[in-house]
Design an enzyme around this catalytic site. Structure first.
Site, mmCIF file in Angstrom:
data_model
loop_
_atom_site.group_PDB
_atom_site.id
_atom_site.type_symbol
_atom_site.label_atom_id
_atom_site.label_comp_id
_atom_site.label_asym_id
_atom_site.label_seq_id
_atom_site.Cartn_x
_atom_site.Cartn_y
_atom_site.Cartn_z
ATOM 1 C CB CYS A 137 -0.939 -0.019 1.326
ATOM 2 S SG CYS A 137 -2.336 1.363 1.053
ATOM 3 C CB ILE A 138 2.157 3.419 -2.552
ATOM 4 C CG1 ILE A 138 1.049 3.230 -3.601
ATOM 5 C CG2 ILE A 138 3.425 2.514 -2.570
ATOM 6 C CD1 ILE A 138 1.865 3.425 -4.617
#
Length: 325
Positions: A174-175
């Site tokens: 997840c960014i």
């Protein structure tokens, strides 16, 4: 407010009262059912599929089926319940999803668990969906999320959520924090801690779990259930393509808001990575259980409750003793 994450915390042992860790009970009552472990694989396409969901249910583990094959959900619920197993599905918050809930009610198809699954769960759309589900199929156990604040927990619980998922972008693929500047990455355990102070119902810690010891830490800071992505990815039984790189076997693993899942480059908050092939999922679950039993024995108890009251120290990045290899 104390800010810390998993690698900053070490739990302090109490006197052991068991002869063997095998005496320690890792089961958890979560909603209508009791499960062998307080862990659930992330409802992602590279972690969970229908075959695995059935195996988890048959073996008394909790699962949440992902929502990325919308047409398959009704046949999935029917198949699970006709097999004498519990159905646990995910929904989003678009208009079609509200219609889907009404269709379930009309067909008298009542999944035991429904997870409302969006990245920013402290929102009017999620609150409306909770109320919609509780209005049409009140017997379903509703999990809502994701949130990262006590206010988010309170609002979703007040709307009728039976459990809340805590974690905004701490996962390995997840960014969100990079793309948006927002999230609980780097302080996920502290976010869980403050959310637990407001919670009256169960919390699921979602994201940032790198080791089996992090499961015990999640329970210490308020989680009833721990959602795990990367540690469950890349097994023999896992979905996802197997590739060979430099003579080693890997499986792909990508986030639910990645371009690989969405099929587009817009509004991307996830990435793809390759995780080294880990062998059998059953072996990993067994090892998780044994490690958690050891955690309980160190806590001085015989069940998960003992983990909730242990003391802890904050020692920045000490857990790897300076060695991350």
């Amino acid at each position: 407010m104390k800010i810390f994450d998993y690698e900053d915390i070490q739990l302090i042992p109490n006197k052991c009262i068991v002869e063997s860790r095998s005496e320690c009970d890792t089961t958890i009552q979560f909603g209508p059912k009791k499960f062998k472990l307080p862990v659930v694989p992330a409802n992602m396409q590279t972690v969970m599929n229908e075959k695995l969901a059935k195996w988890f249910a048959e073996n008394d583990y909790f699962y949440i089926m992902h929502r990325f094959d919308e047409e398959a959900r009704i046949p999935f619920i029917k198949h699970m319940q006709n097999s004498g197993l519990f159905a646990s599905i995910s929904v989003g918050v678009k208009k079609a999803e509200f219609d889907f809930i009404e269709k379930l009610a009309q067909e008298k198809l009542i999944p035991e668990y429904i997870t409302i699954d969006i990245a920013h769960g402290h929102s009017d759309s999620v609150i409306n969906m909770i109320k919609h589900i509780k209005n049409h199929i009140p017997d379903s156990f509703v999990i809502a999320g994701n949130v990262g604040t006590p206010e988010g927990v309170r609002e979703l619980e007040n709307a009728g959520a039976d459990a809340t998922k805590v974690g905004i972008g701490p996962g390995r693929v997840c960014i969100t924090k990079i793309k948006t500047g927002f999230g609980t990455g780097g302080w996920q355990l502290a976010a869980l801690n403050i959310c637990s102070k407001a919670a009256r119902k169960p919390l699921i810690a979602d994201g940032g779990i790198r080791t089996h010891g992090d499961i015990a830490k999640s329970i210490r800071f308020g989680a009833s259930m721990v959602m795990i992505g990367s540690l469950f990815a890349a097994h023999e039984e896992s979905p996802g393509e197997t590739v060979e790189l430099d003579g080693k076997q890997y499986k792909e693993y990508f986030g639910s808001a990645s371009e690989f899942q969405k099929g587009e480059h817009k509004n991307v908050e996830g990435k793809k990575m390759f995780v080294e092939h880990k062998g059998s999922l059953m072996d990993t679950l067994k090892e998780m259980q044994q490690d958690l039993q050891s955690s309980i024995s160190y806590a001085g108890g015989k069940d998960l409750k003992s983990l909730r009251t242990v003391d802890y120290v904050i020692v920045r990045n000490s857990i790897f003793n300076g060695d991350r290899d």
